[in-house]
Design a protein around this motif. Structure first.
Motif, PDB file in Angstrom:
ATOM      1  N   GLU A 108       0.876   4.078  -3.036  1.00  0.00           N
ATOM      2  CA  GLU A 108       0.442   5.465  -2.682  1.00  0.00           C
ATOM      3  C   GLU A 108       1.813   6.314  -3.346  1.00  0.00           C
ATOM      4  O   GLU A 108       1.496   7.581  -4.056  1.00  0.00           O
ATOM      5  N   GLU A 115      -9.267  -2.258  -8.203  1.00  0.00           N
ATOM      6  CA  GLU A 115     -10.508  -1.437  -7.709  1.00  0.00           C
ATOM      7  C   GLU A 115      -9.774  -0.222  -6.903  1.00  0.00           C
ATOM      8  O   GLU A 115     -10.378   0.911  -7.189  1.00  0.00           O
ATOM      9  N   THR A 116      -8.942  -0.414  -6.139  1.00  0.00           N
ATOM     10  CA  THR A 116      -8.493   0.577  -4.966  1.00  0.00           C
ATOM     11  C   THR A 116      -7.753   1.704  -5.958  1.00  0.00           C
ATOM     12  O   THR A 116      -7.879   2.878  -5.575  1.00  0.00           O
ATOM     13  N   GLU A 135      -6.254  -5.437  -6.373  1.00  0.00           N
ATOM     14  CA  GLU A 135      -5.789  -3.867  -6.174  1.00  0.00           C
ATOM     15  C   GLU A 135      -6.286  -2.966  -7.140  1.00  0.00           C
ATOM     16  O   GLU A 135      -6.191  -1.929  -6.829  1.00  0.00           O
ATOM     17  N   ARG A 166     -10.292   3.857  -8.043  1.00  0.00           N
ATOM     18  CA  ARG A 166     -11.139   4.569  -7.026  1.00  0.00           C
ATOM     19  C   ARG A 166     -10.400   5.933  -6.636  1.00  0.00           C
ATOM     20  O   ARG A 166     -10.948   6.774  -5.979  1.00  0.00           O
ATOM     21  N   ASP A 167      -9.123   5.910  -6.747  1.00  0.00           N
ATOM     22  CA  ASP A 167      -8.387   7.083  -5.965  1.00  0.00           C
ATOM     23  C   ASP A 167      -8.539   8.178  -6.910  1.00  0.00           C
ATOM     24  O   ASP A 167      -8.854   8.029  -8.194  1.00  0.00           O
ATOM     25  N   ALA A 192       0.887  -1.110   0.057  1.00  0.00           N
ATOM     26  CA  ALA A 192      -0.123  -0.091   0.028  1.00  0.00           C
ATOM     27  C   ALA A 192       0.929   1.234  -0.144  1.00  0.00           C
ATOM     28  O   ALA A 192       0.592   2.227  -0.684  1.00  0.00           O
TER      29      ALA A 192
END
Length: 461
Positions: free
Chosen positions: A26, A197-198, A195, A201-202, A22
């Protein structure tokens, strides 16, 4: 699915990679957003210089990157080198034409005046970071046909490549870095499908493009729709290849073999359903089957190999299930329908006749060197069979009758109609499908504008 290079010619796992955590995801998203803020203001001349440099480097690396692709997904080595050359060509095409394709468009003075303006322009502005979810079958080309126009438009790219081609994915990031693109302009995300979708959606990710299976397309489109983000989808295909009595049967049959087994048949735009007029059916079937039987199946690193292994053991099993289902339901095997002896995920080039609508292969995409033959009584039946599919990517038609050409071009439900030839993508022409083959277009001016903010600039009188 692990992120790993597994040689499909022998099943050997060569390299494995850890998925990004993660914190690293980021960091990369932040880098993409930071890069976009400045890269979006660069000139077309600067972007073109960088893309030309990337094309030069790609050509210098042709032998090495071709071998990587062949090792990772089994593409015959000659075809791998051709894929590299095609990518370099597309990069130069966009580098040389993007400024013209995205030039401001000035409205007619009469229309501007009618709106109360002295002048009205339409301007194409970049959207921002674009997430690309790409497949393994053309591991370089699928990415470049997104990346070249996206970068030339002023966007930046985030690549989530297929988990079985990690070395190709990392090579692409390194290629753009070596070419001099600013840090963060093009990044590879070694992540699993869970991962996606994550990332999508950002809020920093503004749009997405996906080439792949229908289920994957549905998943990405669902998330993007919920987030109100633009998407382009190129999904499956079960392209018809129609042969009418006026066709050059010898040439049609020879081309049909290539159209079916390009990339070992693992291509969305490969011809899969061969719909032949009854008057020439027997002659075509004989020549086509002989051509399929004569193909050299073997080591994809061998320069003479025409059909390599399927990319995965699961892919071969799925293909076998379609063939077995058709045979059990009454299809006639004209050749193939078996695994060759030895290691690796190979499947013999196969031709099935007497295919009917109740067979799975009639509705589902056969992703491998398997062809389905249909007999059509006339033009109307040929069109009906061709359109009786949930897919509509491209199509191939063989006829010398111009009236028939007009009918096929009007009535076939597909994103492309190729007359007396096989479907092939080219940077100058739009590429994409209808129905469950997806929406939106790649390549050409249409493709570069997909990820642009089409902005009206109105000047008061």
């Amino acid at each position: 699915m692990p992120i790993a290079t597994v040689n499909p010619a022998n099943g050997e796992t060569l390299k494995t990679y850890d998925a990004l955590g993660a914190e690293e995801i980021e960091r990369r998203l932040a880098a993409a957003e930071t890069a976009f803020r400045t890269y979006r203001t660069t000139s077309f001349a600067e972007r073109a210089r960088l893309l030309h440099r990337a094309a030069d480097l790609l050509e210098e690396d042709q032998q090495d990157v071709a071998r990587v692709m062949t090792t990772e997904m089994g593409k015959p080595i000659k075809q791998a080198r051709a894929e590299v050359a095609k990518c370099a060509k597309a990069m130069r095409w966009y580098a040389d034409r993007a400024e013209e394709l995205l030039a401001d468009e000035e409205s007619a003075q009469s229309e501007a005046k009618d709106s109360g303006a002295s002048r009205v322009l339409v301007r194409y502005r970049p959207l921002g970071p674009v997430l690309a979810v790409m497949p393994w079958n053309f591991p370089l080309w699928q990415v470049i046909r997104f990346a070249a126009p996206a970068l030339m438009a002023g966007n930046v790219g985030l690549l989530k490549h297929a988990s079985n081609v990690p070395q190709t994915a990392l090579y692409l990031e390194d290629l753009f870095h070596r070419a001099g693109f600013p840090e963060g302009c093009f990044q590879t995300l070694l992540i699993g499908s869970g991962e996606v979708e994550t990332v999508l959606r950002d809020g920093r990710v503004r749009a997405a493009t996906l080439t792949g299976s229908e289920p994957a397309g549905r998943a990405v489109a669902s998330v993007a729709g919920d987030e109100v983000k633009k998407t382009v989808l190129e999904l499956g295909g079960s392209d018809p290849y129609v042969v009418m009595p006026s066709a050059d049967i010898d040439r049609a049959a020879r081309t049909a073999v290539t159209a079916r087994v390009q990339n070992t048949g693992q291509s969305c735009i490969a011809a899969k359903r061969f719909i032949v007029h009854t008057d020439v059916f027997d002659a075509f079937a004989e020549r086509f089957t002989a051509g399929m039987e004569a193909l050299k199946v073997g080591d994809p690193m061998d320069e003479e190999t025409e059909v390599g292994p399927l990319s995965s053991e699961r892919g071969r099993s799925d293909l076998e299930e379609l063939v077995d289902d058709a045979v059990e339901a009454g299809a006639t095997v004209l050749c193939g329908a078996e695994r060759p002896e030895g290691s690796g995920w190979y499947y013999a080039p196969t031709v099935l006749a007497d295919v009917t609508p109740d067979m799975r292969i009639h509705r589902e995409e056969a992703f491998g060197p398997v062809a389905a033959l249909y007999r059509a009584a006339d033009l109307e039946e040929a069109i009906a069979i061709a359109n009786d599919s949930p897919f509509g990517l491209s199509s191939n038609v063989w006829t010398r009758d111009e009236d028939e050409v007009d009918r096929f071009a009007r009535d076939l439900e597909a994103g492309g109609v190729y007359v007396n030839g096989m479907t092939a993508s080219h940077p100058a022409f739009p590429f994409g499908g209808v129905k469950r083959s997806g929406y939106g277009r790649e390549l050409s001016g249409h493709g570069i504008r997909e990820f642009c903010n089409i902005t009206t600039v109105w000047h008061g009188a």
